[in-house]
Enzyme design. Structure first.
Site, PDB file in Angstrom:
ATOM      1  N   HIS A 126       3.851  14.979  -0.315  1.00  0.00           N
ATOM      2  CA  HIS A 126       4.119  13.716   0.395  1.00  0.00           C
ATOM      3  C   HIS A 126       5.266  13.819   1.395  1.00  0.00           C
ATOM      4  O   HIS A 126       5.325  13.066   2.360  1.00  0.00           O
ATOM      5  CB  HIS A 126       4.434  12.600  -0.599  1.00  0.00           C
ATOM      6  N   ARG A 179      -4.316  22.199   2.007  1.00  0.00           N
ATOM      7  CA  ARG A 179      -5.678  21.715   2.234  1.00  0.00           C
ATOM      8  C   ARG A 179      -6.323  22.399   3.427  1.00  0.00           C
ATOM      9  O   ARG A 179      -5.636  22.829   4.345  1.00  0.00           O
ATOM     10  CB  ARG A 179      -5.661  20.200   2.485  1.00  0.00           C
ATOM     11  N   ARG A 208      -3.585  18.618   6.278  1.00  0.00           N
ATOM     12  CA  ARG A 208      -3.087  17.275   6.591  1.00  0.00           C
ATOM     13  C   ARG A 208      -1.628  17.078   6.168  1.00  0.00           C
ATOM     14  O   ARG A 208      -0.964  16.195   6.659  1.00  0.00           O
ATOM     15  CB  ARG A 208      -3.962  16.199   5.956  1.00  0.00           C
ATOM     16  N   HIS A 241      -0.231  21.613  -2.132  1.00  0.00           N
ATOM     17  CA  HIS A 241      -1.680  21.751  -1.940  1.00  0.00           C
ATOM     18  C   HIS A 241      -1.915  22.100  -0.473  1.00  0.00           C
ATOM     19  O   HIS A 241      -1.685  21.274   0.411  1.00  0.00           O
ATOM     20  CB  HIS A 241      -2.346  20.414  -2.302  1.00  0.00           C
ATOM     21  N   ASN A 268       5.417  18.126  -7.116  1.00  0.00           N
ATOM     22  CA  ASN A 268       4.549  18.297  -5.942  1.00  0.00           C
ATOM     23  C   ASN A 268       5.236  17.651  -4.737  1.00  0.00           C
ATOM     24  O   ASN A 268       5.582  16.467  -4.782  1.00  0.00           O
ATOM     25  CB  ASN A 268       3.193  17.626  -6.235  1.00  0.00           C
ATOM     26  N   HIS A 322      -1.792  14.207 -12.391  1.00  0.00           N
ATOM     27  CA  HIS A 322      -2.400  13.211 -11.510  1.00  0.00           C
ATOM     28  C   HIS A 322      -2.099  11.809 -12.030  1.00  0.00           C
ATOM     29  O   HIS A 322      -2.518  11.455 -13.124  1.00  0.00           O
ATOM     30  CB  HIS A 322      -3.909  13.382 -11.344  1.00  0.00           C
TER      31      HIS A 322
HETATM   32  N1  PXP Z   1      -2.294  17.875 -10.035  1.00  0.00           N
HETATM   33  C1  PXP Z   1      -3.256  17.991  -9.082  1.00  0.00           C
HETATM   34  C2  PXP Z   1      -4.305  19.035  -9.268  1.00  0.00           C
HETATM   35  C3  PXP Z   1      -3.247  17.182  -7.934  1.00  0.00           C
HETATM   36  O1  PXP Z   1      -4.198  17.327  -7.000  1.00  0.00           O
HETATM   37  C4  PXP Z   1      -2.210  16.233  -7.788  1.00  0.00           C
HETATM   38  C5  PXP Z   1      -2.172  15.380  -6.559  1.00  0.00           C
HETATM   39  O2  PXP Z   1      -1.776  16.126  -5.466  1.00  0.00           O
HETATM   40  C6  PXP Z   1      -1.220  16.158  -8.791  1.00  0.00           C
HETATM   41  C7  PXP Z   1      -1.314  16.967  -9.914  1.00  0.00           C
HETATM   42  C8  PXP Z   1      -0.093  15.196  -8.687  1.00  0.00           C
HETATM   43  O3  PXP Z   1      -0.571  13.875  -8.712  1.00  0.00           O
HETATM   44  P1  PXP Z   1       0.390  12.693  -8.365  1.00  0.00           P
HETATM   45  O4  PXP Z   1       0.799  12.846  -6.932  1.00  0.00           O
HETATM   46  O5  PXP Z   1      -0.451  11.483  -8.606  1.00  0.00           O
HETATM   47  O6  PXP Z   1       1.574  12.791  -9.292  1.00  0.00           O
END
Ligand code: PXP
Length: 236
Positions: A9, A44, A48, A42, A6, A190
């Site tokens: 960030h 949003r 953001r 994501h 992901n 997550h």
């Molecule tokens: N899966 C989902 C559905 C999420 O919303 C997130 C956070 O954006 C992640 C995975 C990844 O989580 P993390 O950034 O804590 O690794």
């Protein structure tokens, strides 16, 4: 088990200055060269971090697969159908939250989610529902033709005692087994990091993990390629 990164960030940092660096699309391409199996963003409602330009460019440029995390709103479903990611992961979304706080309640939102899944399927997009490791939620996801579930691993990741961690791991193990029996693909994510992934990867039959924060945070100090490759070494 596959690993998708992901890159939200990177966009958060870019947006902090309102300029165009660092670019999440460049990050995605470096991550692909380092060996990830997919890219997650994501989009949003409040934009953001990731914006539409990022999603469209990623769609054009990445060669692995695109997992678009999204709320099941008309606006975002329309964008998803237009862009055509390989996977749309439906998450609950609150404006005030810092990050996604938990799984979506499929049972309470069944007709809205059923319609969203039909719309996405019509555009040949596979759908995943981000949910807690709960049998009733998994049954509901299967009932409305979701292709995948993504199990929320936040409670496991934030457990303060070993006992709590193992309890949650057991719930996840049972949930994965149940989902597989129903023919669902199973992703998870997550809060997974370089420590807890060592225990987590022992759960059989998880197709893919989606990790963001831990890898991007490490990349600040060692570079993205090394951060990605270290996670790949732990996962495989
Ligand atoms: N899966 C989902 C559905 C999420 O919303 C997130 C956070 O954006 C992640 C995975 C990844 O989580 P993390 O950034 O804590 O690794």
């Amino acid at each position: 088990m596959r690993f998708s990164l992901n890159v939200d960030h990177i966009a958060t940092l870019r947006n902090a200055r309102g300029e165009d660096q660092p670019d999440p699309v460049t990050a995605a391409l470096i991550a692909e060269q380092a060996g990830v199996d997919g890219i997650v963003v994501h989009l949003r409602e409040d934009r953001r971090h990731i914006n539409e330009r990022d999603v469209r460019l990623l769609r054009e440029l990445i060669t692995t697969k695109l997992d678009l995390e999204m709320a099941a709103t008309d606006e975002i479903i329309k964008i998803a159908c237009d862009v055509g990611p390989e996977l749309a992961t439906i998450v609950p979304e609150k404006r005030q939250e810092l990050t996604t706080e938990g799984g979506i309640n499929v049972i309470d939102n069944i007709s809205r989610l059923k319609d969203a899944i039909s719309d996405l399927h019509r555009s040949e997009i596979l759908v995943s529902l981000f949910i807690e490791p709960n049998i009733n939620q998994i049954d509901a996801a299967a009932e409305i033709n979701s292709d995948f579930i993504e199990i929320h691993t936040g409670i496991f990741a934030n457990a303060i005692s070993e006992e709590e961690q193992f309890d949650e791991l057991d719930k996840i193990r049972i949930a994965v087994k149940h989902a597989k029996k129903l023919g669902l693909g199973v992703n998870a994510g997550h809060g997974l990091d370089y420590q807890n992934i060592k225990i987590f990867k022992e759960i059989p039959d998880i197709d893919e993990v989606s990790i963001g924060h831990a890898v991007i945070a490490k990349a600040m100090f060692v570079g993205l390629k090394e951060a990605v490759q270290e996670m790949i070494r732990l996962i495989r």
